[in-house]
Scaffold this motif. Structure first.
Motif, PDB file in Angstrom:
ATOM      1  N   TYR A 103     -11.180  -8.384   3.388  1.00 27.79           N
ATOM      2  CA  TYR A 103     -11.064  -7.787   4.722  1.00 27.79           C
ATOM      3  C   TYR A 103     -12.130  -8.277   5.698  1.00 27.79           C
ATOM      4  CZ  TYR A 103     -14.903  -4.312   4.478  1.00 27.79           C
ATOM      5  OH  TYR A 103     -16.118  -3.682   4.427  1.00 27.79           O
ATOM      6  N   ARG A 104     -13.279  -8.680   5.204  1.00 30.39           N
ATOM      7  CA  ARG A 104     -14.326  -9.140   6.115  1.00 30.39           C
ATOM      8  C   ARG A 104     -14.003 -10.501   6.736  1.00 30.39           C
ATOM      9  NH1 ARG A 104     -19.017  -6.042   5.618  1.00 30.39           N
ATOM     10  NH2 ARG A 104     -19.086  -4.709   3.761  1.00 30.39           N
TER      11      ARG A 104
ATOM     12  N   GLU B 157      -3.297  -2.574  -2.797  1.00 31.60           N
ATOM     13  CA  GLU B 157      -3.611  -3.073  -1.463  1.00 31.60           C
ATOM     14  C   GLU B 157      -5.114  -3.087  -1.222  1.00 31.60           C
ATOM     15  OE1 GLU B 157      -2.939  -2.297   3.311  1.00 31.60           O
ATOM     16  OE2 GLU B 157      -2.306  -0.760   1.891  1.00 31.60           O
ATOM     17  N   GLU B 158      -5.772  -1.992  -1.558  1.00 28.06           N
ATOM     18  CA  GLU B 158      -7.207  -1.922  -1.289  1.00 28.06           C
ATOM     19  C   GLU B 158      -7.998  -2.888  -2.161  1.00 28.06           C
ATOM     20  OE1 GLU B 158      -9.281   1.005   0.619  1.00 28.06           O
ATOM     21  OE2 GLU B 158      -7.974   2.647  -0.073  1.00 28.06           O
TER      22      GLU B 158
ATOM     23  N   GLY C  56       0.791  -1.220   0.000  1.00 28.36           N
ATOM     24  CA  GLY C  56       0.000   0.000   0.000  1.00 28.36           C
ATOM     25  C   GLY C  56       0.825   1.272   0.000  1.00 28.36           C
ATOM     26  N   LYS C  57       2.013   1.231   0.583  1.00 30.92           N
ATOM     27  CA  LYS C  57       2.889   2.403   0.552  1.00 30.92           C
ATOM     28  C   LYS C  57       3.267   2.782  -0.873  1.00 30.92           C
ATOM     29  CE  LYS C  57       5.271   1.583   4.978  1.00 30.92           C
ATOM     30  NZ  LYS C  57       6.598   1.233   5.557  1.00 30.92           N
ATOM     31  N   ARG C  58       3.274   1.790  -1.746  1.00 28.06           N
ATOM     32  CA  ARG C  58       3.705   2.003  -3.125  1.00 28.06           C
ATOM     33  C   ARG C  58       2.550   2.037  -4.115  1.00 28.06           C
ATOM     34  NH1 ARG C  58       6.915  -0.557   0.262  1.00 28.06           N
ATOM     35  NH2 ARG C  58       9.171  -0.178   0.170  1.00 28.06           N
ATOM     36  N   ASP C  59       1.496   1.299  -3.793  1.00 29.63           N
ATOM     37  CA  ASP C  59       0.330   1.232  -4.678  1.00 29.63           C
ATOM     38  C   ASP C  59      -0.897   0.969  -3.814  1.00 29.63           C
ATOM     39  OD1 ASP C  59      -1.658   0.632  -6.518  1.00 29.63           O
ATOM     40  OD2 ASP C  59      -0.306  -0.429  -7.878  1.00 29.63           O
ATOM     41  N   LEU C  60      -1.506   2.035  -3.353  1.00 24.25           N
ATOM     42  CA  LEU C  60      -2.640   1.904  -2.452  1.00 24.25           C
ATOM     43  C   LEU C  60      -3.797   1.171  -3.109  1.00 24.25           C
ATOM     44  CD1 LEU C  60      -3.829   2.520   0.312  1.00 24.25           C
ATOM     45  CD2 LEU C  60      -4.573   4.744  -0.582  1.00 24.25           C
ATOM     46  N   ALA C  61      -3.976   1.394  -4.392  1.00 25.04           N
ATOM     47  CA  ALA C  61      -5.070   0.724  -5.099  1.00 25.04           C
ATOM     48  C   ALA C  61      -4.879  -0.788  -5.093  1.00 25.04           C
ATOM     49  CB  ALA C  61      -5.176   1.242  -6.529  1.00 25.04           C
TER      50      ALA C  61
END
Length: 244
Positions: A216-217, A208-209, A201-206
């Protein structure tokens, strides 16, 4: 403690163990035994500590640069935690400085001795510095074998090794191995996977998300907390409440 000794080609693992024995501190050893969970049924059960911090170990490693690989592997076989950490620091340095043949020897030896890379600090000091770079331009299938291992430490090696790829902007293997491990029962894997997702996510937040939206659930709470640690507070709360 600052050590003063001159490297001699004839120095052996046994010589280094005598040096480390003189450096030990009982109070530090007792703290380390608690910190690394060495009690019955804990992940580090039975591990023993001399009581030496990482900084002094790194200074020893610099002073004995050039230790033969066989001697480093003898040190890796030690019952003492700090001996094994020193061995790994030496092997990482030798790998970094070595030619392709030397790197292959160290990679194969490392994966043949994963039972000695048997605590999270040992994995985290070495997997992304030996396994990751060796596999960068090769098949990464071995990582997936490790990810499916019954060994906690081999599974941690699999995900931590991908930190090398992450730092090069390559996330495919991290995300694929995270998917394999997303329901792993071990807290140390939850933390490792969450950490690597955060690094993505530090490099590519999309990127990670995209992974988080799918998982995540159902992922362990600790894994999620590690992954979203740096998110803006409203976004972090939304993930924790299942409201994304």
């Amino acid at each position: 403690m600052v050590l003063h000794f001159t490297w001699l080609p004839a120095m052996t693992a046994r010589d280094l163990q005598r040096t480390l024995a003189d450096m030990g501190d009982d109070a530090i050893a007792a703290h380390s035994a608690r910190f690394f969970k060495t009690g019955p049924g804990e992940y580090g059960e039975g591990d023993v500590f001399r009581g030496i911090r990482v900084g002094p170990l790194r200074r020893v490693a610099r002073q004995c640069r050039g230790l033969p690989i066989d001697e480093a592997l003898t040190l890796l076989a030690s019952e003492w935690h700090e001996d094994r950490l020193l061995a790994l620091i030496i092997l990482v340095d030798t790998f970094k400085r070595g030619d392709s043949a030397t790197q292959r020897v160290i990679y194969n030896a490392y994966l043949s001795n994963t039972d000695r890379v048997n605590n999270w600090d040992l994995v985290d000091a070495s997997a992304h510095k030996i396994v990751g770079p060796f596999l960068h331009h090769r098949s990464r299938s071995r990582l997936y074998v490790l990810a499916g291992s019954a060994s906690l430490w081999e599974r941690r090696i699999a995900i931590i090794a991908t930190l090398y790829f992450i730092r090069l902007g390559e996330f495919v293997d991290t995300l694929a191995i995270a998917k394999i491990l997303v329901t792993d029962p071990e807290p140390l894997i939850h933390k490792a996977v969450g950490w690597m997702l955060r690094e993505v996510g530090k490099r590519d937040l999309a990127a990670e998300e995209g992974f988080l939206m799918r998982h995540y659930r159902s992922m362990p709470r600790t894994m999620l907390r590690y992954a979203i640690e740096r998110f803006p507070e409203p976004r972090r709360r939304a993930y924790l409440k299942g409201e994304v």
